[in-house]
Design an enzyme around this catalytic site. Sequence first.
Site, PDB file in Angstrom:
ATOM      1  N   CYS A   5      19.173  18.633   1.834  1.00  0.00           N
ATOM      2  CA  CYS A   5      20.236  19.538   2.302  1.00  0.00           C
ATOM      3  C   CYS A   5      21.556  19.169   1.617  1.00  0.00           C
ATOM      4  O   CYS A   5      22.349  20.058   1.285  1.00  0.00           O
ATOM      5  CB  CYS A   5      20.364  19.492   3.819  1.00  0.00           C
ATOM      6  N   ASN A  84       3.650  16.609  -0.109  1.00  0.00           N
ATOM      7  CA  ASN A  84       3.284  15.535   0.810  1.00  0.00           C
ATOM      8  C   ASN A  84       3.802  15.884   2.200  1.00  0.00           C
ATOM      9  O   ASN A  84       4.971  16.208   2.367  1.00  0.00           O
ATOM     10  CB  ASN A  84       3.889  14.212   0.332  1.00  0.00           C
ATOM     11  N   THR A  92       8.464  11.068   1.841  1.00  0.00           N
ATOM     12  CA  THR A  92       9.644  10.194   1.972  1.00  0.00           C
ATOM     13  C   THR A  92      10.917  10.975   2.276  1.00  0.00           C
ATOM     14  O   THR A  92      11.869  10.405   2.808  1.00  0.00           O
ATOM     15  CB  THR A  92       9.865   9.354   0.706  1.00  0.00           C
ATOM     16  N   HIS A  97       9.227  20.223   0.352  1.00  0.00           N
ATOM     17  CA  HIS A  97       9.387  20.303  -1.105  1.00  0.00           C
ATOM     18  C   HIS A  97       8.025  20.325  -1.770  1.00  0.00           C
ATOM     19  O   HIS A  97       7.058  19.758  -1.254  1.00  0.00           O
ATOM     20  CB  HIS A  97      10.235  19.149  -1.647  1.00  0.00           C
ATOM     21  N   HIS A  99       6.173  19.483  -5.391  1.00  0.00           N
ATOM     22  CA  HIS A  99       6.278  18.808  -6.677  1.00  0.00           C
ATOM     23  C   HIS A  99       5.513  19.633  -7.712  1.00  0.00           C
ATOM     24  O   HIS A  99       4.321  19.927  -7.513  1.00  0.00           O
ATOM     25  CB  HIS A  99       5.614  17.429  -6.636  1.00  0.00           C
TER      26      HIS A  99
HETATM   27  P1  5GP Z   1       7.968  12.821  -1.305  1.00  0.00           P
HETATM   28  O1  5GP Z   1       7.632  11.371  -1.493  1.00  0.00           O
HETATM   29  O2  5GP Z   1       8.719  13.042  -0.010  1.00  0.00           O
HETATM   30  O3  5GP Z   1       6.827  13.754  -1.487  1.00  0.00           O
HETATM   31  O4  5GP Z   1       8.935  13.201  -2.502  1.00  0.00           O
HETATM   32  C1  5GP Z   1      10.289  12.924  -2.515  1.00  0.00           C
HETATM   33  C2  5GP Z   1      10.705  12.913  -3.961  1.00  0.00           C
HETATM   34  O5  5GP Z   1      12.116  12.982  -4.015  1.00  0.00           O
HETATM   35  C3  5GP Z   1      10.301  11.641  -4.720  1.00  0.00           C
HETATM   36  O6  5GP Z   1       9.456  12.003  -5.813  1.00  0.00           O
HETATM   37  C4  5GP Z   1      11.624  11.052  -5.165  1.00  0.00           C
HETATM   38  O7  5GP Z   1      11.565  10.489  -6.460  1.00  0.00           O
HETATM   39  C5  5GP Z   1      12.562  12.228  -5.108  1.00  0.00           C
HETATM   40  N1  5GP Z   1      13.933  11.885  -4.828  1.00  0.00           N
HETATM   41  C6  5GP Z   1      14.399  11.016  -3.871  1.00  0.00           C
HETATM   42  N2  5GP Z   1      15.728  10.977  -3.877  1.00  0.00           N
HETATM   43  C7  5GP Z   1      16.136  11.856  -4.844  1.00  0.00           C
HETATM   44  C8  5GP Z   1      17.424  12.261  -5.317  1.00  0.00           C
HETATM   45  O8  5GP Z   1      18.490  11.812  -4.849  1.00  0.00           O
HETATM   46  N3  5GP Z   1      17.453  13.172  -6.326  1.00  0.00           N
HETATM   47  C9  5GP Z   1      16.313  13.689  -6.873  1.00  0.00           C
HETATM   48  N4  5GP Z   1      16.455  14.575  -7.874  1.00  0.00           N
HETATM   49  N5  5GP Z   1      15.082  13.341  -6.443  1.00  0.00           N
HETATM   50  C10 5GP Z   1      15.005  12.427  -5.437  1.00  0.00           C
HETATM   51 ZN    ZN Z   2      17.146  19.242   4.736  1.00  0.00          ZN
END
Ligand code: 5GP
Ligand code: ZN
Length: 111
Positions: A5, A84, A92, A97, A99
């Site tokens: 956000c 995820n 995380t 989101h 990917h």
């Molecule tokens: P998840 O692990 O929740 O599926 O993916 C979160 C993704 O967000 C991770 O691949 C991580 O590298 C990415 N990420 C975390 N913090 C930031 C940020 O501040 N900027 C960007 N561009 N990506 C982020």
């Molecule tokens: Zn949010």
Amino acid sequence: MCLFCKIVAGEIPSNKVYEDDKILAFRDIAPQAPSHILVIPKTHIPSLDGVNEENVEIVAHIFKMIPKIAAEEGLTNGYRLVSNCGPDACQTVPHLHFHILGGAKLAGEMA
Ligand code: 5GP
Ligand code: ZN
């Protein structure tokens, strides 16, 4: 406000690849493939488990735009889409989101 956000609000900078009134696509800060793009709704939805009748249209819009974003990125030989959801999937960032991973032959196993 959650991390994504804050990115939507411009409080945290991001490397944007696509934006419209409903969604934002930007490069992952820690890419796990030559092309690693995150696609998010601008409104806060915590995860896939938060998709409902009221917000499913934005998810449909994300799915409509993903092939266009991938094509614009030059991913003509294919790509992988990952979302995820929850602790077992190691989510995380608690903002829905997707990917987009591509630009090379990816691992055959997903987990
Ligand atoms: P998840 O692990 O929740 O599926 O993916 C979160 C993704 O967000 C991770 O691949 C991580 O590298 C990415 N990420 C975390 N913090 C930031 C940020 O501040 N900027 C960007 N561009 N990506 C982020
Ligand atoms: Zn949010």
